[in-house]
Scaffold this active site. Structure first.
Site, PDB file in Angstrom:
ATOM      1  N   ARG A   1    -102.117  -4.995 -83.551  1.00  0.00           N
ATOM      2  CA  ARG A   1    -100.645  -4.444 -83.067  1.00  0.00           C
ATOM      3  C   ARG A   1    -100.885  -3.910 -81.678  1.00  0.00           C
ATOM      4  O   ARG A   1    -101.722  -3.860 -81.178  1.00  0.00           O
ATOM      5  CB  ARG A   1     -99.970  -3.298 -83.955  1.00  0.00           C
ATOM      6  CG  ARG A   1    -100.103  -3.783 -85.267  1.00  0.00           C
ATOM      7  CD  ARG A   1     -99.693  -2.389 -86.369  1.00  0.00           C
ATOM      8  NE  ARG A   1     -99.694  -2.767 -87.748  1.00  0.00           N
ATOM      9  CZ  ARG A   1    -100.688  -2.565 -88.654  1.00  0.00           C
ATOM     10  NH1 ARG A   1    -101.696  -2.231 -88.076  1.00  0.00           N
ATOM     11  NH2 ARG A   1    -100.547  -2.872 -89.962  1.00  0.00           N
TER      12      ARG A   1
ATOM     13  N   LYS B   1    -101.640   1.741 -87.943  1.00  0.00           N
ATOM     14  CA  LYS B   1    -100.423   2.280 -88.494  1.00  0.00           C
ATOM     15  C   LYS B   1    -100.779   2.862 -90.007  1.00  0.00           C
ATOM     16  O   LYS B   1    -102.073   2.440 -90.533  1.00  0.00           O
ATOM     17  CB  LYS B   1     -99.727   0.811 -88.938  1.00  0.00           C
ATOM     18  CG  LYS B   1     -98.401   1.029 -89.424  1.00  0.00           C
ATOM     19  CD  LYS B   1     -97.478  -0.250 -89.692  1.00  0.00           C
ATOM     20  CE  LYS B   1     -96.327  -0.077 -90.197  1.00  0.00           C
ATOM     21  NZ  LYS B   1     -95.567  -1.088 -90.333  1.00  0.00           N
TER      22      LYS B   1
ATOM     23  N   HIS C   1     -96.402  -9.725 -80.951  1.00  0.00           N
ATOM     24  CA  HIS C   1     -96.991  -9.617 -82.251  1.00  0.00           C
ATOM     25  C   HIS C   1     -96.815 -10.781 -83.115  1.00  0.00           C
ATOM     26  O   HIS C   1     -97.644 -11.024 -84.229  1.00  0.00           O
ATOM     27  CB  HIS C   1     -95.676  -8.840 -83.012  1.00  0.00           C
ATOM     28  CG  HIS C   1     -96.003  -8.075 -84.287  1.00  0.00           C
ATOM     29  ND1 HIS C   1     -96.756  -6.950 -84.020  1.00  0.00           N
ATOM     30  CD2 HIS C   1     -95.905  -8.500 -85.715  1.00  0.00           C
ATOM     31  CE1 HIS C   1     -97.139  -6.596 -85.643  1.00  0.00           C
ATOM     32  NE2 HIS C   1     -96.534  -7.387 -86.428  1.00  0.00           N
TER      33      HIS C   1
ATOM     34  N   ARG D   1    -100.391 -11.784 -83.430  1.00  0.00           N
ATOM     35  CA  ARG D   1    -101.013 -11.200 -84.869  1.00  0.00           C
ATOM     36  C   ARG D   1    -100.703 -12.205 -85.873  1.00  0.00           C
ATOM     37  O   ARG D   1    -101.552 -12.486 -86.824  1.00  0.00           O
ATOM     38  CB  ARG D   1    -100.555  -9.759 -84.986  1.00  0.00           C
ATOM     39  CG  ARG D   1    -100.906  -9.019 -86.306  1.00  0.00           C
ATOM     40  CD  ARG D   1    -100.593  -7.482 -86.231  1.00  0.00           C
ATOM     41  NE  ARG D   1    -100.438  -7.005 -87.418  1.00  0.00           N
ATOM     42  CZ  ARG D   1    -101.427  -6.609 -87.969  1.00  0.00           C
ATOM     43  NH1 ARG D   1    -102.607  -6.290 -87.400  1.00  0.00           N
ATOM     44  NH2 ARG D   1    -101.443  -5.640 -89.218  1.00  0.00           N
TER      45      ARG D   1
ATOM     46  N   HIS E   1    -103.380  -3.944 -93.638  1.00  0.00           N
ATOM     47  CA  HIS E   1    -102.301  -3.823 -94.629  1.00  0.00           C
ATOM     48  C   HIS E   1    -102.620  -3.163 -95.697  1.00  0.00           C
ATOM     49  O   HIS E   1    -103.770  -3.258 -96.346  1.00  0.00           O
ATOM     50  CB  HIS E   1    -102.062  -5.337 -95.162  1.00  0.00           C
ATOM     51  CG  HIS E   1    -101.373  -6.177 -94.106  1.00  0.00           C
ATOM     52  ND1 HIS E   1    -101.229  -7.413 -94.155  1.00  0.00           N
ATOM     53  CD2 HIS E   1    -100.487  -5.772 -92.897  1.00  0.00           C
ATOM     54  CE1 HIS E   1    -100.474  -7.826 -93.087  1.00  0.00           C
ATOM     55  NE2 HIS E   1    -100.025  -6.953 -92.327  1.00  0.00           N
TER      56      HIS E   1
END
Length: 278
Positions: A132, A157, A222, A225, A248
C-alpha cells in the site's frame, strides 16, 4: 484544541488506532461540526442523518462516506457514551466493483518510463512487494533483510507487521539505489529532514507517468498492488500465501483476484463450450 476533541483522540489512541486513522476520523468530525456550526455533543440523530444525506448529495466516494460513519459511531458510541444512537448511524452499502489490473507488459512500460532512478525503484518496490502507498513511504532502510530475502512491513493496515518476499533482482536494484542516494533512515526520504516522501507528491507524479505512457485504463499506485496479487495467482502461487503477503485479515478479500486471472476466464469459456455441445 477543545476538551471534546482531545478526549476523542485519547479514546482512539487507547484502542490503538493508527495515527493516520485518528487524523482521518478527527477530520470527519470537524467537517460534521462545521456543517452545523455547533459542537458535536450538541447534535443528535437528526443532524447525523442530515449530514449523511449531505455527503450523498456531494457524491463522495463510498470509502469517504463510511469513514465519516465510522468516526461518528465511535464519537457517539464511545466518547459521548450514547450507544443507543448507533443503530441510527447506518453504514453505506459497498459497491461491488472489480479492481483495475495491469498486464505485466504495462507494468514494465511504466517502470521503463520512470523519469528518475528514484521513481523507477519506487515503482519496482510498489509492484514487486504489493505494498500500500502508506506502507511504501514508511519503509526504512533497516526493513530490507537481505539475509532472509524479505522486506518487513511495519504497522501496516490494522497495525499489523508482516513479511513479503524479496526477489534477488529487486535486491540488486535496491542496492544500486542505496549506493546512488545513500538514504540513512527512511528508504524514500522527503524534502523535510527526518520525514519520508509525501504520498500526495508520489500520486501526482504517478498520474503524470501514466499519461506520458498512454495507458487508458484507470490506474493509480494501488493498481500496482492489485496487479501484483493477480500476477502471483497467474503464476500459481497459493491464495493463502498471497493473503499473507498482502496483509489481508480475511481470505475473502483476497479471493476477488480469482475473478481477474485469465486462467479463470479460460476455464469458464471451456466449460461453457462443453455445455453447449459439439
Amino acid at each position: 484544541m477543545t476538551p471534546l476533541r482531545q478526549r476523542f483522540i485519547d479514546d482512539l489512541r487507547l484502542r490503538n488506532y493508527a495515527q493516520r486513522t485518528i487524523e482521518t476520523y478527527v477530520g470527519r468530525i470537524v467537517a460534521f461540526a462545521k456543517h452545523f456550526g455547533r459542537s458535536p455533543d450538541l447534535l443528535g440523530p437528526e443532524e447525523v442523518r442530515t449530514f449523511q444525506l449531505h455527503l450523498l448529495e456531494r457524491r463522495v466516494s463510498w470509502s469517504s462516506f463510511n469513514q465519516a460513519v465510522c468516526a461518528l459511531r465511535f464519537l457517539y458510541g464511545t466518547t459521548l457514551g450514547r450507544p443507543e444512537q448507533l443503530p441510527l448511524i447506518p453504514y453505506g452499502k459497498r459497491p461491488k466493483t472489480l479492481p483495475s489490473v495491469l498486464a505485466p507488459q504495462e507494468v514494465l512500460r511504466l517502470i521503463d518510463a520512470a523519469p528518475t532512478p528514484r521513481d523507477r525503484i519506487f515503482l519496482q518496490v510498489a509492484y514487486g512487494c504489493g505494498l500500500r502507498l502508506s506502507e511504501l513511504i514508511h519503509l526504512r532502510v533497516t526493513d530490507i533483510d537481505s539475509a532472509r530475502m524479505v522486506i518487513q512491513v511495519r504497522q501496516g493496515k490494522g497495525a499489523k507487521d508482516r513479511l513479503v518476499p524479496l526477489s534477488p533482482r529487486l535486491l540488486q536494484e535496491l542496492r544500486a539505489y542505496w549506493r546512488r542516494y545513500r538514504p540513512s533512515a527512511w528508504l524514500f526520504p522527503g524534502d523535510k529532514p527526518g520525514q519520508p516522501i509525501s504520498g500526495s507528491n508520489l500520486q501526482r507524479r504517478f498520474g503524470q507517468l501514466v499519461q506520458r505512457v498512454g495507458l487508458t485504463k484507470h490506474c493509480s499506485l494501488h493498481t500496482l498492488r492489485h496487479s501484483y496479487a493477480t500476477h502471483l495467482l497467474e503464476a500459481g502461487v497459493n491464495l493463502r500465501l498471497i493473503q499473507q503477503y498482502l496483509g489481508h485479515s480475511s481470505l475473502n478479500t483476497t479471493m476477488v483476484y480469482l475473478h481477474l486471472t485469465p486462467a479463470s476466464q479460460e476455464q469458464a469459456v471451456r466449460r461453457i463450450e462443453t455445455l453447449m455441445g459439439p
